[in-house]
Scaffold this motif. Sequence first.
Motif, short mmCIF file in Angstrom:
data_model
loop_
_atom_site.label_atom_id
_atom_site.label_comp_id
_atom_site.label_asym_id
_atom_site.label_seq_id
_atom_site.Cartn_x
_atom_site.Cartn_y
_atom_site.Cartn_z
N VAL A 26 0.85 -35.58 116.23
CA VAL A 26 0.95 -35.56 117.37
C VAL A 26 0.73 -34.25 117.55
CG1 VAL A 26 2.57 -35.79 118.57
CG2 VAL A 26 2.58 -37.29 117.22
N THR A 27 0.61 -33.42 116.68
CA THR A 27 0.85 -32.14 117.50
C THR A 27 -1.03 -31.77 117.14
OG1 THR A 27 2.17 -31.21 116.77
CG2 THR A 27 0.96 -29.65 117.22
N HIS A 74 -3.78 -42.65 118.29
CA HIS A 74 -3.97 -41.11 118.96
C HIS A 74 -6.00 -41.34 118.98
CE1 HIS A 74 -0.56 -38.99 119.78
NE2 HIS A 74 0.20 -39.75 118.27
N ASN A 83 -3.10 -33.56 120.24
CA ASN A 83 -3.41 -33.89 121.64
C ASN A 83 -3.59 -32.27 121.92
OD1 ASN A 83 -1.62 -36.26 122.06
ND2 ASN A 83 0.29 -34.72 121.33
N THR A 105 -0.09 -44.05 112.82
CA THR A 105 -0.11 -43.08 112.99
C THR A 105 -1.49 -41.84 114.37
OG1 THR A 105 2.06 -42.51 112.01
CG2 THR A 105 1.18 -40.48 113.86
#
Length: 229
Positions: free
Chosen positions: A187-188, A49, A191, A45
């Motif tokens: 993810v947070t 990113h 990003n 994960t």
Amino acid sequence: MIAAAQTRIQDPSRTMDQQEPPEFILDVFADPRSVREIVKGILHTIFFHRFFPPLTPQTREVLDLTLPYVDDDELETMIEQRVAALERQLDAQRSSSGNTVSAGAGGTTTTAASASTGTPGGGRGQLVVQFFEKRRRKAWLSRGDEEVCWECWTIKVTVAEPRTESERAKVRSAMEQTLHATAMKVVTFANNHKDHIPPITTQGANPFPYKINLDDQKETSWATRMRIY
């Protein structure tokens, strides 16, 4: 267990070249049979990113949760090697110590000192992911490039070994909750924190070298760090 991600405070008086890279701290909770797939899922994960060569999006199921997967042989080999080393470290801890880790209400993990019931055979370990950029050396009498770290992720792994059906149910629930929360933290933070990523000056190949290391967890290194929750 509540997953946490933190960033290290930087001294604004330092120059850009001297600043410490941002560091994100993630918590992972697993039983011995699931630790490999859970840690691999979080690592993939992160790299989904921060791995910039052209990729065909892929996914893998981990504890009934769909997570991104990076299909790159070199990266997968490194992940397998580091996770295997982490497993060996955790197995050695569980074999040589009487640590107790329990899954309490809400999936929280506690030690024997703070819980009336627990799961014997617990272990803890850390993996550190670092991303680098290549820069020209600026020092006198120095030639060539140097690798400068621009981002760091620390995965703090806690393992509990359930002995009864009741413990297995609690541990399973804690694993699922923690995995979901930690994946969302990745993810947070990935990003929301992009301004520090160096410009990409190459095409095709991965522009940023990376390392995945098993952390020695020296207490002095943690005591001297300041973080924001």
